[in-house]
Design a protein around this motif. Structure first.
Motif, short mmCIF file in Angstrom:
data_model
loop_
_atom_site.label_atom_id
_atom_site.label_comp_id
_atom_site.label_asym_id
_atom_site.label_seq_id
_atom_site.Cartn_x
_atom_site.Cartn_y
_atom_site.Cartn_z
N PRO A 68 0.79 -1.24 0.00
CA PRO A 68 0.00 0.00 0.00
C PRO A 68 0.82 1.28 0.00
N GLU A 69 1.97 1.29 0.66
CA GLU A 69 2.79 2.51 0.72
C GLU A 69 3.56 2.76 -0.58
N HIS A 70 3.52 1.80 -1.51
CA HIS A 70 4.29 1.93 -2.74
C HIS A 70 3.40 1.87 -3.99
N ARG A 71 2.11 2.06 -3.81
CA ARG A 71 1.20 2.02 -4.95
C ARG A 71 1.30 3.31 -5.76
N GLN A 72 0.83 3.22 -6.99
CA GLN A 72 0.83 4.36 -7.92
C GLN A 72 2.25 4.82 -8.26
N GLN A 73 3.21 3.92 -8.20
CA GLN A 73 4.59 4.25 -8.54
C GLN A 73 5.10 3.40 -9.71
N GLY A 74 4.20 2.63 -10.33
CA GLY A 74 4.56 1.86 -11.51
C GLY A 74 5.12 0.47 -11.26
N HIS A 75 5.06 0.00 -10.02
CA HIS A 75 5.63 -1.31 -9.71
C HIS A 75 4.90 -2.45 -10.42
N ALA A 76 3.57 -2.42 -10.41
CA ALA A 76 2.81 -3.48 -11.08
C ALA A 76 3.12 -3.49 -12.57
N SER A 77 3.22 -2.33 -13.17
CA SER A 77 3.57 -2.24 -14.59
C SER A 77 4.96 -2.82 -14.85
N CYS A 78 5.91 -2.51 -13.97
CA CYS A 78 7.27 -3.04 -14.13
C CYS A 78 7.27 -4.56 -14.06
N LEU A 79 6.49 -5.13 -13.15
CA LEU A 79 6.43 -6.59 -13.06
C LEU A 79 5.87 -7.19 -14.35
N LEU A 80 4.79 -6.61 -14.86
CA LEU A 80 4.20 -7.14 -16.09
C LEU A 80 5.16 -7.01 -17.27
N GLN A 81 5.87 -5.90 -17.35
CA GLN A 81 6.84 -5.73 -18.44
C GLN A 81 7.96 -6.76 -18.32
N ALA A 82 8.38 -7.05 -17.10
CA ALA A 82 9.46 -8.01 -16.89
C ALA A 82 9.04 -9.44 -17.25
N LEU A 83 7.74 -9.70 -17.23
CA LEU A 83 7.24 -11.05 -17.49
C LEU A 83 6.78 -11.26 -18.93
N THR A 84 7.00 -10.28 -19.78
CA THR A 84 6.55 -10.39 -21.17
C THR A 84 7.01 -11.67 -21.84
N SER A 85 8.26 -12.06 -21.65
CA SER A 85 8.74 -13.28 -22.30
C SER A 85 8.01 -14.52 -21.77
N GLU A 86 7.63 -14.50 -20.50
CA GLU A 86 6.86 -15.61 -19.93
C GLU A 86 5.47 -15.67 -20.58
N PHE A 87 4.87 -14.51 -20.79
CA PHE A 87 3.54 -14.45 -21.41
C PHE A 87 3.59 -14.94 -22.85
N GLN A 88 4.68 -14.65 -23.53
CA GLN A 88 4.82 -15.05 -24.93
C GLN A 88 5.13 -16.54 -25.06
N ARG A 89 5.76 -17.11 -24.07
CA ARG A 89 6.15 -18.52 -24.11
C ARG A 89 4.94 -19.45 -23.99
N THR A 90 4.01 -19.11 -23.10
CA THR A 90 2.84 -19.94 -22.82
C THR A 90 1.62 -19.02 -22.77
N PRO A 91 0.51 -19.38 -23.45
CA PRO A 91 -0.66 -18.52 -23.40
C PRO A 91 -1.00 -18.12 -21.96
N CYS A 92 -1.24 -16.84 -21.78
CA CYS A 92 -1.44 -16.30 -20.43
C CYS A 92 -2.79 -15.59 -20.33
#
Length: 146
Positions: A68-92
């Motif tokens: 909660p103290e770190h919301r609205q700082q782009g962390h969730a977006s960074c995680l999703l961007q970091a997992l792009t290759s995982e999403f491309q490897r197997t339907p997500c």
């Protein structure tokens, strides 16, 4: 994201800390040691976490939560961007509330209009989850360019 924060797949040593993080900030998101987990951490502090639940022919993005103290700082977006290759490897897929549709659309997820086209594992979860959350929608990772 802070320059001192890092994104990493969770190692066994970190699992108890991730479990406590979920218990504190997303109790229904129960992590499992057998499922891949990723976190953004700063030192020993977990800022955000996400899980990929594997199935036979697909995977479910689940448990995306930010401290909660770190919301609205782009962390969730960074995680999703970091997992792009995982999403491309197997339907997500992901199951979420309608208000989150724009967020996931920014990360190449599209709304699944014809739910009967979902893999059986995802359809079953969607039906079960809708008992308590009738507004849930299903989305699939579908990048506009590969």
């Amino acid at each position: 994201m802070s320059p001192s924060a890092t994104i990493t797949q969770v190692e066994a040593l970190w699992f108890p800390l991730v479990k406590k993080f979920y218990q504190a900030y997303y109790p229904s998101g129960k992590p499992n040691k057998s499922e891949p987990l990723w976190v953004i951490k700063q030192g020993a502090t977990i800022l955000a976490a996400v899980r990929l639940k594997p199935f036979r022919d697909c995977q479910l993005l689940t448990g995306l939560v930010t401290h909660p103290e770190h919301r609205q700082q782009g962390h969730a977006s960074c995680l999703l961007q970091a997992l792009t290759s995982e999403f491309q490897r197997t339907p997500c897929f992901c199951l979420n509330q309608p208000e989150l549709i724009p967020f996931y659309q920014k990360h190449d997820f599209v709304l699944v209009e014809e739910e009967h086209s979902l893999p059986d594992d995802i359809q079953g979860r969607l039906r079960r989850y809708r008992v308590k959350q009738p507004e849930l929608v299903a989305m699939a990772y579908h990048p506009t360019t590969l």
